[in-house]
Design a protein around this motif. Structure first.
Motif, PDB file in Angstrom:
ATOM      1  N   UNK A 133      35.361  41.458  34.862  1.00  0.00           N
ATOM      2  CA  UNK A 133      36.223  40.555  34.095  1.00  0.00           C
ATOM      3  C   UNK A 133      35.834  40.470  32.621  1.00  0.00           C
ATOM      4  N   UNK A 134      36.847  40.159  31.842  1.00  0.00           N
ATOM      5  CA  UNK A 134      36.670  39.727  30.461  1.00  0.00           C
ATOM      6  C   UNK A 134      36.827  38.209  30.367  1.00  0.00           C
ATOM      7  N   UNK A 135      37.691  37.656  31.211  1.00  0.00           N
ATOM      8  CA  UNK A 135      38.023  36.238  31.172  1.00  0.00           C
ATOM      9  C   UNK A 135      36.771  35.355  31.177  1.00  0.00           C
ATOM     10  N   UNK A 136      36.721  34.429  30.219  1.00  0.00           N
ATOM     11  CA  UNK A 136      35.645  33.429  30.126  1.00  0.00           C
ATOM     12  C   UNK A 136      34.259  34.027  29.879  1.00  0.00           C
ATOM     13  N   UNK A 137      34.209  35.229  29.346  1.00  0.00           N
ATOM     14  CA  UNK A 137      32.913  35.810  28.998  1.00  0.00           C
ATOM     15  C   UNK A 137      32.339  35.131  27.757  1.00  0.00           C
ATOM     16  N   UNK A 138      31.008  35.090  27.714  1.00  0.00           N
ATOM     17  CA  UNK A 138      30.306  34.729  26.495  1.00  0.00           C
ATOM     18  C   UNK A 138      30.742  35.694  25.397  1.00  0.00           C
ATOM     19  N   UNK A 139      30.899  35.177  24.182  1.00  0.00           N
ATOM     20  CA  UNK A 139      31.362  36.012  23.069  1.00  0.00           C
ATOM     21  C   UNK A 139      30.485  37.239  22.874  1.00  0.00           C
ATOM     22  N   UNK A 140      29.179  37.105  23.173  1.00  0.00           N
ATOM     23  CA  UNK A 140      28.272  38.244  23.002  1.00  0.00           C
ATOM     24  C   UNK A 140      28.518  39.323  24.048  1.00  0.00           C
ATOM     25  N   UNK A 141      29.010  38.935  25.211  1.00  0.00           N
ATOM     26  CA  UNK A 141      29.237  39.897  26.293  1.00  0.00           C
ATOM     27  C   UNK A 141      30.640  40.483  26.302  1.00  0.00           C
ATOM     28  N   UNK A 200      45.217  37.449  27.934  1.00  0.00           N
ATOM     29  CA  UNK A 200      45.234  36.533  29.070  1.00  0.00           C
ATOM     30  C   UNK A 200      46.487  35.676  28.969  1.00  0.00           C
ATOM     31  N   UNK A 201      46.906  35.111  30.086  1.00  0.00           N
ATOM     32  CA  UNK A 201      48.123  34.310  30.130  1.00  0.00           C
ATOM     33  C   UNK A 201      47.800  32.899  30.602  1.00  0.00           C
ATOM     34  N   UNK A 202      47.987  31.919  29.743  1.00  0.00           N
ATOM     35  CA  UNK A 202      47.875  30.538  30.178  1.00  0.00           C
ATOM     36  C   UNK A 202      49.087  30.213  31.052  1.00  0.00           C
ATOM     37  N   UNK A 203      48.856  29.496  32.141  1.00  0.00           N
ATOM     38  CA  UNK A 203      49.905  29.180  33.096  1.00  0.00           C
ATOM     39  C   UNK A 203      50.263  27.701  33.039  1.00  0.00           C
ATOM     40  N   UNK A 204      51.537  27.416  32.951  1.00  0.00           N
ATOM     41  CA  UNK A 204      52.008  26.035  33.054  1.00  0.00           C
ATOM     42  C   UNK A 204      51.840  25.562  34.492  1.00  0.00           C
ATOM     43  N   UNK A 205      52.087  24.302  34.725  1.00  0.00           N
ATOM     44  CA  UNK A 205      51.984  23.770  36.083  1.00  0.00           C
ATOM     45  C   UNK A 205      52.905  24.530  37.037  1.00  0.00           C
ATOM     46  N   UNK A 234      46.632  26.807  34.882  1.00  0.00           N
ATOM     47  CA  UNK A 234      45.732  27.897  35.222  1.00  0.00           C
ATOM     48  C   UNK A 234      45.767  28.979  34.171  1.00  0.00           C
ATOM     49  N   UNK A 235      45.177  30.101  34.504  1.00  0.00           N
ATOM     50  CA  UNK A 235      45.168  31.255  33.616  1.00  0.00           C
ATOM     51  C   UNK A 235      45.160  32.506  34.479  1.00  0.00           C
ATOM     52  N   UNK A 236      45.830  33.527  33.982  1.00  0.00           N
ATOM     53  CA  UNK A 236      45.868  34.816  34.672  1.00  0.00           C
ATOM     54  C   UNK A 236      45.445  35.875  33.682  1.00  0.00           C
ATOM     55  N   UNK A 237      44.459  36.679  34.072  1.00  0.00           N
ATOM     56  CA  UNK A 237      43.961  37.757  33.201  1.00  0.00           C
ATOM     57  C   UNK A 237      44.382  39.089  33.812  1.00  0.00           C
ATOM     58  N   UNK A 238      45.528  39.627  33.406  1.00  0.00           N
ATOM     59  CA  UNK A 238      46.118  40.786  34.094  1.00  0.00           C
ATOM     60  C   UNK A 238      45.343  42.082  33.959  1.00  0.00           C
ATOM     61  N   UNK A 239      44.525  42.230  32.916  1.00  0.00           N
ATOM     62  CA  UNK A 239      43.811  43.499  32.738  1.00  0.00           C
ATOM     63  C   UNK A 239      42.430  43.495  33.384  1.00  0.00           C
ATOM     64  N   UNK A 240      42.028  42.369  33.953  1.00  0.00           N
ATOM     65  CA  UNK A 240      40.758  42.315  34.679  1.00  0.00           C
ATOM     66  C   UNK A 240      40.958  42.807  36.108  1.00  0.00           C
ATOM     67  N   UNK A 241      39.855  43.031  36.814  1.00  0.00           N
ATOM     68  CA  UNK A 241      39.993  43.542  38.166  1.00  0.00           C
ATOM     69  C   UNK A 241      38.752  43.364  39.001  1.00  0.00           C
ATOM     70  N   UNK A 242      38.694  44.103  40.080  1.00  0.00           N
ATOM     71  CA  UNK A 242      37.569  44.037  41.011  1.00  0.00           C
ATOM     72  C   UNK A 242      37.227  45.453  41.471  1.00  0.00           C
TER      73      UNK A 242
END
Length: 440
Positions: free
Chosen positions: A64-72, A128-133, A150-158
C-alpha cells in the motif's frame, strides 16, 4: 501453528566466495539478492530456517501507499511498480494484484485524518478516493450496515505472503545467485577494519560486502560487534477462514481487517492489536521506545516469556565455532494469543455476516520488529565498512520490501537509487539511542 508457506528447494552447496552475501531470507533479503543477481553480481543468500518463514509469511499481504509515513511513500510507490513486474520476470505467480484497498469508518476524526493524508498524497502524485457516507456504504455492502465515510486506494494491492519470498528466491537462483536454507550466519570475519567474510554453520564465504536483512534478529546480531541498533518487537496474532463469500479483497475497519488470499481464504486481523513480550533487548532500549509504546497503549498489551525464550532479542554474545541462538530457534513461530484470536473472529463475524459459519483454517503469530520512529534502517553501518543494514521495517516491510531490496542493490552497484536513501540512513537513530526519539 505455522503460517502457510510455500516450501522450495534451494542451492545445496555454500560458495567459498561471493561479491555480496545477504543474511536473511525474508522479503527484504530475497529482494536484495534478486536485484543484485539480475545485474550479474555474484550473490549468496543465507537463511537459518526456511525462506520467508518468519514475518514475511505472517503479515496481511498489503502492498500500500495509503496512509504511509511521508518518508516511506516514495519507496511504497516504487515498490508497487516492481511488484507489477515480478511474476512476468520470474515466470511464477506471487499472488500480487492491484485490487485496491478499502477503508471504512464511523469515526469522524479518523475520516478527517484520512482526508488530510489524501490532500498530501495528491501532491505526491498518489491517487486515492475519499468516500462519502453513501459511497462508503455502497462499497461496504457486505457489512450490511451504513458508514459515515471512508477511502478507497485503487492503485494499491495485495500479494500472497506464503508465496512471495519463496518465489523471489526462485528468481534469485534463476538469475544466477545462490540461496541456502537451514544455513545460519553466525558472524562476520574482518580484515583491515572492514568485512572480509561471513561465518556460517556450513563454513565461511569470503566477501567484502554483507547485507544484514535479519528482521527481528538484526539488533542481537549487531550487538556481537558492540553496534547499537534500537529495535523492539511485538507479537501479533492472525487467523484465516475458508469462505466463498465474495467479500472485498482488502478491507480495513477499526474493529477488524480482512484480506482475501488468492487461494480463496480470508486472513483476519486487528490493526495494532499485539502483545509486548519482554526481552533483554527491550529492556536495553526501553527508553527509546517508551514514546511509541505510550502512543499505542490502547492497542498493546503485556505478553509473556515467549520472546525471552526464543532468543532473537538476546544480549548474549555467541561463539563462531558453536551453535548460536539462531540455530536453536530456526524459525520464530510464537503461539498466537487465544483471546485475541477469539476476539478477531468474533469481530469479523459481526462485521461480515457471510463469515458467520466460515470455518477457521489456520491460526498463527509473528514478531513485528520496529525502530523508535517506525521507519526502517537501510544503509551502511557506521564503524563496520562493508556491512549494510536493512531492518526495522516496523510492520511495513512486506509491501515495501521490493523497493528496499532494489535500493540496496542500487547503492551496492553504483546505480542511481530508485528513491532517495537519506530518510532511511541508520545513523539517524543515533539520536534515539541517546533518548531523543525522531518525530513521526
Amino acid at each position: 501453528m505455522p503460517a502457510p508457506l510455500l516450501h522450495i528447494e534451494t542451492t545445496p552447496n555454500l560458495p567459498r566466495q561471493a561479491e555480496v552475501v545477504v543474511i536473511g531470507g525474508g522479503i527484504v533479503g530475497v529482494s536484495t539478492a534478486y536485484y543484485l543477481a539480475r545485474r550479474g553480481v555474484s550473490v549468496a543468500l543465507v537463511e537459518k530456517g526456511r525462506i520467508g518463514a518468519e514475518q514475511s509469511s505472517r503479515n496481511w499481504g498489503w502492498c500500500r501507499q495509503q496512509n504511509r509515513d511521508a518518508r516511506e511513500l516514495p519507496l511504497a510507490t516504487a515498490s508497487l511498480a516492481l511488484w507489477d513486474r515480478l511474476a512476468e520476470e520470474i515466470g511464477v505467480d506471487l499472488g500480487f494484484r492491484r485490487c485496491g484497498l478499502l477503508y471504512l469508518s464511523d469515526d469522524e476524526a479518523q475520516i478527517a485524518g484520512w482526508a488530510k493524508w489524501h490532500d498530501f498524497a495528491r501532491g505526491a502524485g498518489v491517487h486515492t478516493q475519499m468516500l462519502s457516507a453513501a459511497e462508503a456504504t455502497a462499497r461496504g455492502a457486505a457489512t450490511g450496515k451504513s458508514w459515515k465515510g471512508g477511502v478507497f486506494s485503487p492503485t494499491d494491492g495485495v500479494a500472497d505472503p506464503e508465496r512471495a519470498a519463496p518465489v523471489m528466491a526462485l528468481g534469485v537462483m534463476r538469475a544466477g545467485g545462490t540461496v541456502h536454507q537451514f544455513c545460519a550466519a553466525r558472524g562476520l570475519e574482518r580484515a583491515g577494519g572492514r568485512v572480509s567474510g561471513v561465518v556460517t554453520e556450513a563454513g565461511v564465504t569470503r566477501t567484502g560486502t554483507v547485507v544484514l536483512a535479519g528482521g527481528a534478529w538484526a539488533s542481537s546480531f549487531l550487538n556481537q560487534y558492540a553496534i547499537r541498533f534500537p529495535q523492539a518487537s511485538v507479537r501479533a496474532s492472525i487467523l484465516a477462514v475458508a469462505s466463498r463469500a465474495g467479500l472485498p479483497e482488502a478491507l480495513h475497519t477499526t474493529g477488524v481487517s480482512v484480506t482475501r488470499r488468492s487461494e480463496g481464504s480470508y486472513a483476519l486481523a486487528i490493526s495494532g492489536g499485539a502483545r509486548v513480550d519482554p526481552t533483554p533487548q527491550q529492556l536495553r532500549f526501553a527508553r527509546q521506545f517508551v514514546p511509541m509504546f505510550l502512543s499505542r497503549r490502547g492497542s498493546l498489551s503485556l505478553g509473556g516469556r515467549q520472546a525471552w525464550a526464543a532468543g532473537h532479542e538476546t544480549l548474549r554474545r555467541w561463539r563462531l565455532d558453536a551453535p548460536t541462538a539462531m540455530e536453536a530457534c530456526r524459525i520464530l513461530d510464537p503461539s498466537p494469543d487465544p483471546r485475541q484470536i477469539e476476539e478477531t473472529l468474533a469481530r469479523a463475524r459481526r462485521l461480515l455476516p457471510a463469515l458467520a459459519d466460515a470455518p477457521v483454517t489456520a491460526r498463527w503469530a509473528g514478531y513485528i520488529d520496529s525502530t523508535p520512529d517506525g521507519v526502517p534502517a537501510i544503509g551502511e553501518v557506521a564503524g563496520l565498512p562493508g556491512l549494510i543494514l536493512a531492518a526495522g521495517f516496523s510492520g511495513h516491510g512486506f509491501g515495501i520490501g521490493t523497493g528496499a531490496g532494489h535500493m540496496v542493490a542500487d547503492l551496492l552497484t553504483g546505480a542511481p537509487p530508485i528513491v532517495d536513501p537519506a530518510p532511511y540512513a541508520p545513523e539517524r537513530l543515533a539520536d534515539s539511542a541517546r533518548g531523543k526519539v525522531a518525530a513521526f
